[in-house]
Every structure is written in C-alpha cells, then in structure tokens.
Design a protein around this motif. Structure first.
Motif, PDB file in Angstrom:
ATOM      1  N   MET A  54      19.941  -1.505  21.004  1.00 21.03           N
ATOM      2  CA  MET A  54      20.104  -1.674  22.062  1.00 21.03           C
ATOM      3  C   MET A  54      21.006  -0.481  22.283  1.00 21.03           C
ATOM      4  N   ALA A  55      22.537  -0.912  21.699  1.00 12.78           N
ATOM      5  CA  ALA A  55      23.747  -0.107  21.489  1.00 12.78           C
ATOM      6  C   ALA A  55      23.516   1.650  21.607  1.00 12.78           C
ATOM      7  N   ILE A  56      22.143   2.051  20.553  1.00 15.94           N
ATOM      8  CA  ILE A  56      22.191   3.420  20.527  1.00 15.94           C
ATOM      9  C   ILE A  56      21.227   3.566  21.464  1.00 15.94           C
ATOM     10  N   ALA A  57      20.435   2.789  22.129  1.00 15.06           N
ATOM     11  CA  ALA A  57      19.051   3.284  22.643  1.00 15.06           C
ATOM     12  C   ALA A  57      19.909   3.418  24.077  1.00 15.06           C
ATOM     13  N   LEU A  58      20.702   2.683  24.282  1.00 11.67           N
ATOM     14  CA  LEU A  58      21.123   2.562  25.895  1.00 11.67           C
ATOM     15  C   LEU A  58      22.241   3.129  25.987  1.00 11.67           C
ATOM     16  N   TRP A  59      22.864   3.816  25.154  1.00 13.28           N
ATOM     17  CA  TRP A  59      24.059   4.804  24.854  1.00 13.28           C
ATOM     18  C   TRP A  59      24.012   5.750  25.984  1.00 13.28           C
TER      19      TRP A  59
END
Length: 190
Positions: A54-59
């Motif tokens: 999710m961190a990658i998707a929400l970056w």
C-alpha cells in the motif's frame, strides 16, 4: 497480512494472502520455507507485506499531499512576512506622528494599541473575506477530497485562529519598535 502473488508452472499465477497474528515482516521467510516444502519449482516473484504494498500504491498521493502542504506553509510564511512588511512600513511612515504622541505623554501601551488596532483591523477584514471565499469554494473542494468534510468547522476555526495569531505577531513587532522612537529624533527627521 502478507500479499504474495505466486506463479505456477502453467504461468497462470497464484496470489497468496497470509494473515498472521505476529508481525508480518519476519514471517516472510517462514512462509517462503512452507511454500518450498510444498513444491520447490514454484517461482516466488513478489513478496511484500500489505503495508509495503500500500505504501507503494499510495506514494503519489502522499507526495502530492506533502507538496501541497509545503506550498501552503510557504504561502503562510510569505503572508506573515507581507503583513510584517506593511506594518513596518506603516510605522516608519508614521514616525513623526508617533514621536509627537510620545513627546506629548502617550504611554508605550497606548502606542502599541494604536499600531496593533490598525494592523489587526486590516487582518480581520482579510480573514473575513478569506472565510467567505473558503466557504464559497467548499463545493469545488468537496469533489477533490476523500473522507474529509470540506466545511469542517474545526478546520475553519483552527486555520482562521492560526492566521489571526500570525497577523498579531506580525503587527506586534513593528508596534514594539514604534515605542522605541525617540521623540526628538522623530521631530528632526523631516
């Protein structure tokens, strides 16, 4: 929770989600060992915890929020500096008047009150117009926000208070400087 897409030998792909009671990071090696015990030919192509995934998707959203927050902070600092500059210029233009007031017996608190009243009157007018503009744009902002009420009273009161305090501080320092005017020097200045 661990997100784990697996590819089988037919290349159709398998996604495996594993819910763990413990922290998911250290469990990755244990899960890899269990999958290898089932079949050593299963290629593991991507293993991440949900948090990492999710961190990658929400970056991009996070980066946009940081950029907009930084620009908002810069606008706040520039607005405060602008109010300070206007008030400092106003005090410098009124040096003779303030010197005469001090020579005639005005107290320093009266001079501070005079300068603060002038500056804060302008700040209050600006804050009122800003609040009307902000309330008027809530429908537009509502379409851009997710999970946030665009007319949240806590935000409106908080931001207005913060801007009011910044204007008060920007007016106070020139007002304090006005009290240090030497009446004799002020009368000789022109």
């Amino acid at each position: 929770m661990v997100y784990w897409p697996l590819k089988d030998v037919t290349d159709a792909g398998i996604t495996l989600f594993v819910h763990t009671a413990a922290a998911p990071g250290p469990m990755l090696s244990e899960i890899r060992r269990i999958i290898r015990s089932v079949d050593v030919h299963i290629p593991i192509t991507y293993e991440k915890t949900i948090r990492d995934h999710m961190a990658i998707a929400l970056w991009p959203s996070w980066m946009g929020a940081m950029l907009l927050g930084s620009l908002g902070l810069l606008a706040f600092v520039l607005a405060s500096m602008g109010v300070y500059g206007v008030m400092a210029y106003s005090v410098s233009q009124r040096t003779r008047e303030l010197g005469i007031r001090l020579a005639l017996g005005a107290q320093t608190s009266q001079v501070i009150h005079l300068v603060l009243r002038q500056g804060m009157l302008l700040a209050v007018v600006g804050l009122v117009f800003g609040l009307f503009a902000a309330f008027g744009s809530t429908r537009l902002a509502g379409s851009l926000l997710y999970g946030v009420n665009p007319s949240d009273p806590v935000i409106f009161v908080g931001v207005t208070s913060l801007l009011g305090l910044a204007a008060l501080a920007a007016c106070y320092f020139p007002a304090r400087r006005a009290t240090r005017i030497d009446p004799v020097q002020a009368l000789r200045a022109e």
